[in-house]
Design a protein around this motif. Structure first.
Motif, mmCIF file in Angstrom:
data_model
loop_
_atom_site.group_PDB
_atom_site.id
_atom_site.type_symbol
_atom_site.label_atom_id
_atom_site.label_comp_id
_atom_site.label_asym_id
_atom_site.label_seq_id
_atom_site.Cartn_x
_atom_site.Cartn_y
_atom_site.Cartn_z
ATOM 1 N N GLU A 156 0.907 10.014 2.904
ATOM 2 C CA GLU A 156 0.733 10.302 1.470
ATOM 3 C C GLU A 156 -0.422 11.272 1.246
ATOM 4 O OE1 GLU A 156 0.505 6.825 -1.017
ATOM 5 O OE2 GLU A 156 0.081 8.007 -2.823
ATOM 6 N N ARG A 185 -2.069 3.693 5.834
ATOM 7 C CA ARG A 185 -0.676 3.244 5.730
ATOM 8 C C ARG A 185 0.149 3.841 6.887
ATOM 9 N NH1 ARG A 185 3.356 -0.193 3.838
ATOM 10 N NH2 ARG A 185 5.264 0.991 3.934
ATOM 11 N N SER A 187 -2.737 -5.713 4.023
ATOM 12 C CA SER A 187 -1.301 -5.683 4.305
ATOM 13 C C SER A 187 -0.709 -7.078 4.418
ATOM 14 C CB SER A 187 -1.042 -4.887 5.577
ATOM 15 O OG SER A 187 -1.708 -5.498 6.658
ATOM 16 N N TRP A 212 -0.721 -7.954 -0.193
ATOM 17 C CA TRP A 212 0.607 -7.502 -0.605
ATOM 18 C C TRP A 212 1.599 -8.663 -0.608
ATOM 19 C CZ3 TRP A 212 2.367 -3.632 -3.312
ATOM 20 C CH2 TRP A 212 3.727 -3.380 -3.338
ATOM 21 N N ILE A 263 1.272 -10.666 -3.753
ATOM 22 C CA ILE A 263 1.926 -10.047 -4.914
ATOM 23 C C ILE A 263 3.441 -10.273 -4.845
ATOM 24 C CG2 ILE A 263 2.482 -7.884 -6.099
ATOM 25 C CD1 ILE A 263 -0.059 -6.656 -5.024
ATOM 26 N N LEU A 267 11.492 -3.666 -5.603
ATOM 27 C CA LEU A 267 10.586 -3.322 -4.506
ATOM 28 C C LEU A 267 11.365 -2.948 -3.245
ATOM 29 C CD1 LEU A 267 7.657 -5.876 -4.821
ATOM 30 C CD2 LEU A 267 7.678 -3.466 -5.444
ATOM 31 N N LYS A 293 14.363 -1.674 -3.170
ATOM 32 C CA LYS A 293 14.976 -0.369 -3.425
ATOM 33 C C LYS A 293 13.937 0.736 -3.251
ATOM 34 C CE LYS A 293 18.396 2.191 -4.632
ATOM 35 N NZ LYS A 293 19.599 2.275 -3.783
ATOM 36 N N ALA A 294 12.750 0.524 -3.801
ATOM 37 C CA ALA A 294 11.697 1.539 -3.703
ATOM 38 C C ALA A 294 11.345 1.806 -2.238
ATOM 39 C CB ALA A 294 10.458 1.093 -4.472
ATOM 40 N N GLU A 330 11.876 5.347 -0.156
ATOM 41 C CA GLU A 330 10.762 5.968 0.574
ATOM 42 C C GLU A 330 11.144 6.235 2.031
ATOM 43 O OE1 GLU A 330 6.764 5.146 -0.728
ATOM 44 O OE2 GLU A 330 6.256 4.517 1.292
ATOM 45 N N SER A 384 -0.830 -3.687 -8.367
ATOM 46 C CA SER A 384 -1.080 -3.374 -6.944
ATOM 47 C C SER A 384 -2.559 -3.186 -6.614
ATOM 48 C CB SER A 384 -0.280 -2.173 -6.425
ATOM 49 O OG SER A 384 -1.066 -0.996 -6.384
ATOM 50 N N GLY A 433 -3.287 -2.238 -2.674
ATOM 51 C CA GLY A 433 -1.830 -2.379 -2.549
ATOM 52 C C GLY A 433 -1.195 -1.272 -1.723
ATOM 53 N N TYR A 434 -1.948 -0.181 -1.518
ATOM 54 C CA TYR A 434 -1.405 0.955 -0.766
ATOM 55 C C TYR A 434 -0.994 0.566 0.651
ATOM 56 C CZ TYR A 434 -5.873 1.156 1.668
ATOM 57 O OH TYR A 434 -6.949 0.838 2.435
ATOM 58 N N GLY A 470 0.084 -2.486 2.109
ATOM 59 C CA GLY A 470 1.352 -3.188 2.224
ATOM 60 C C GLY A 470 2.460 -2.501 1.449
ATOM 61 N N GLY A 471 2.112 -1.804 0.385
ATOM 62 C CA GLY A 471 3.132 -1.290 -0.529
ATOM 63 C C GLY A 471 3.563 0.140 -0.284
ATOM 64 N N GLY A 472 2.746 0.933 0.411
ATOM 65 C CA GLY A 472 3.105 2.340 0.548
ATOM 66 C C GLY A 472 3.086 3.028 -0.811
ATOM 67 N N GLU A 473 3.780 4.162 -0.887
ATOM 68 C CA GLU A 473 3.662 5.013 -2.071
ATOM 69 C C GLU A 473 4.577 4.555 -3.212
ATOM 70 O OE1 GLU A 473 4.017 8.998 -0.763
ATOM 71 O OE2 GLU A 473 3.353 9.864 -2.673
ATOM 72 N N LEU A 474 5.864 4.513 -2.943
ATOM 73 C CA LEU A 474 6.810 4.261 -4.035
ATOM 74 C C LEU A 474 6.833 2.798 -4.500
ATOM 75 C CD1 LEU A 474 8.485 6.333 -5.548
ATOM 76 C CD2 LEU A 474 10.459 5.636 -4.195
ATOM 77 N N PRO A 475 6.863 1.825 -3.572
ATOM 78 C CA PRO A 475 6.820 0.426 -4.050
ATOM 79 C C PRO A 475 5.552 0.145 -4.857
ATOM 80 C CG PRO A 475 7.503 0.498 -1.753
ATOM 81 C CD PRO A 475 7.050 1.885 -2.115
ATOM 82 N N ARG A 476 4.451 0.743 -4.441
ATOM 83 C CA ARG A 476 3.187 0.558 -5.156
ATOM 84 C C ARG A 476 3.315 1.080 -6.595
ATOM 85 N NH1 ARG A 476 -0.202 4.552 -2.794
ATOM 86 N NH2 ARG A 476 -0.380 5.751 -4.693
ATOM 87 N N ALA A 481 6.084 1.577 -8.187
ATOM 88 C CA ALA A 481 7.158 0.863 -8.895
ATOM 89 C C ALA A 481 6.591 -0.319 -9.677
ATOM 90 C CB ALA A 481 8.222 0.389 -7.906
ATOM 91 N N LEU A 482 5.499 -0.908 -9.162
ATOM 92 C CA LEU A 482 4.893 -2.044 -9.858
ATOM 93 C C LEU A 482 4.474 -1.634 -11.271
ATOM 94 C CD1 LEU A 482 2.682 -3.621 -7.039
ATOM 95 C CD2 LEU A 482 4.864 -4.472 -7.898
ATOM 96 N N ALA A 506 14.678 2.896 -8.478
ATOM 97 C CA ALA A 506 14.171 1.568 -8.106
ATOM 98 C C ALA A 506 14.238 0.604 -9.293
ATOM 99 C CB ALA A 506 12.733 1.679 -7.590
#
Lengths: 197, 294
Positions: free
Chosen positions: A16, A93, A112, A116, A119, A182, A184-185, A189, B46, B50-51, B53-59, B61-62, B110
């Protein structure tokens, strides 16, 4: 000796905000601005040059990225306006995705594994559960030791109505949709990453 | 009466660590004539970490789900957050979604899995922006019935209410708005070198000793400048700087015991709201020095 740009290209594409690393002029303002500066194995400036020098293993196995407190000091001070905080999060990440992040690194484990998952389990963070899980990651003995060490902090918070001692809370109403969203997202990705690879 | 859509965030839930912020913010809003409409069934933003565990898009999406719910329930009304990390996370997602058509399309794909959609349009704001921009310091001062005369306050702005977005066009290195709020309450803002320094944030959990060293420096600066209390807009700053004081004292042989309160608690007190409404009974380090204004 020839430059090997393959790792740099990998980071530009898959990590990213990684493409911004090209813009770093190695001034070191980020390194001098970081509150956890003394604890970095490599400063952001060094990490970025190591990416460009193709040092994949050293970069992704470094504990440095996990020192980021997300204070955003480096972002607002960077003379070239690199989004350094986000680049560093991205590298952390990416190290995880590549299976190279040290599983014992405390912030890696917390972020991680514990945070996460907390949540995703209900839709919201439950602080008591979050803390308990973190303390007991290394087993019962370590958990009890940490619990005792932090007991005064916890008691003070319970007494003032700021910590619910029963670490259970229900799921959000739209939990099924939340979970599907989540998943789907994450799928979108990975699809993008495969397309770029 | 001004109305806003409201996102409290996880730490402001009942019995969570920022319950004193949540309770005092509601009292402050009631006294100021603000009606907050909480998003029904909101989820976590997030936060800062949250970055991983969540990465870019899932993060992102919250936040997108919260935007979609907000739009459905309250239209394009401004969305207000009180937590620094919630505000920052939502603001980041807002900007990326509004500026990048690919991000918008991906987030909507999403969201569709949750039966939702969001086409943009809601402005994400911090509560202090609402106070400054929609009311102004003079209006905040005009409500004071119990000026906090003689109380010396170290205004601890911290990180995420300040960077990277900033509040009211203020300076990143030495923002003035919190000190102006202190002065509006009739208290005295003292110089404070650690005004925008980091408390360790979420790393107070995972790297407690490294964070405690940062917290020590913040406390030392406040004490050196003669502060009676530290005031902050950020729930992570408040928590870290307040509840780890005993730990810091053990680690460094210091004897810190200084109350750490929210700007909202000072306003409620100065406006005559009293101790309970200001949620000052929910301080781990008691703010006894403020008792005479209750």
């Amino acid at each position: 000796m020839a430059y090997d740009l393959s790792f740099a290209r990998e980071v530009y594409k898959n990590s990213e905000m990684g493409h911004w690393i090209k813009m770093c002029m190695q001034c070191g303002v980020c390194a001098g601005s970081c509150p956890l500066g003394p604890h970095w194995e490599h400063s952001p400036r060094q990490l970025f040059q190591m990416v460009r020098a193709g040092k994949k293993e050293e970069v992704l196995k470094s504990s440095s990225m996990w020192m980021c407190t997300s204070c955003y000091n480096c972002i607002v001070r960077c003379p070239r306006h690199l989004p350094i905080t986000h680049i560093v999060h991205g590298l952390a990440r990416y190290a995880m995705e590549q299976g190279m992040a040290n599983p014992q690194q405390p912030t890696h484990r917390f972020a991680s594994k514990v945070f996460w998952e907390n949540i995703v389990a209900t839709g919201r963070v439950g602080e008591a559960g979050l803390t308990m899980k973190l303390y007991f990651l290394d087993g019962l003995g370590a958990g009890i030791r940490m619990g005792l060490e932090m007991k005064d902090v916890a008691l003070g918070m319970v007494k003032t109505g700021r910590l619910n001692p029963i670490p259970f809370r229900g799921k959000i109403k739209g939990y099924a949709g939340f979970q599907a969203m989540l998943q789907k997202a994450a799928a979108i990705e990975s699809k993008h990453k495969e397309a770029k690879a | 009466m001004k109305e806003y859509t409201f996102y409290p965030g996880c730490s402001s839930e009942k019995g969570a660590s920022a319950a004193n912020m949540e309770n005092s913010v509601h009292a402050m809003c009631q006294m100021l004539g603000i009606k907050l409409h909480e998003i029904d069934d909101w989820n976590c933003c997030s936060a800062s970490i949250g970055y991983a565990g969540g990465g870019e898009l899932p993060r992102m999406a919250l936040s997108a789900r919260n935007f979609a719910l907000a739009k459905k329930q309250f239209g394009n009304r401004d969305l207000v957050a009180t937590c620094a990390a919630c505000w920052l996370g939502m603001r980041e997602t807002h900007e990326r979604l509004e500026e990048d058509q690919q991000v918008k399309a991906d987030l909507n794909e999403a969201l569709q899995a949750a039966g939702l959609s969001y086409d943009g349009g809601i402005k994400t704001r911090h509560m202090v922006e609402v106070l400054i921009e929609d009311f102004g310091f003079d209006a905040l001062k005009a409500k004071v019935t119990k000026p906090l005369t003689g109380i010396k306050v170290a205004g601890y702005v911290g990180c995420q209410t300040n960077r990277p977005f900033g509040v009211a066009g203020d300076n990143f290195e030495n923002p003035q708005y919190l000190d102006k709020m202190t002065e509006a309450c009739g208290a005295t803002a003292v110089p404070f070198e650690k005004k925008v320094a980091c408390c360790g944030g979420a790393l107070a959990f995972s790297e407690n000793e490294k964070s405690c060293a940062l917290i020590r420096d913040i406390l030392q600066s406040a004490v050196d400048n003669g502060a009676d209390v530290i005031s902050t807009p950020c729930p992570v700053c408040q928590l870290n700087v307040e509840v780890y004081q005993d730990k810091v004292n053990k680690m460094f042989g210091t004897r810190f015991r200084i109350p750490v309160v929210y700007y909202s608690q000072l306003f409620v007190l100065a406006w005559g709201g009293g101790w309970q409404k200001a949620a000052l009974h929910q301080q781990v380090v008691p703010a006894d020095v403020l008792k005479k204004f209750a």
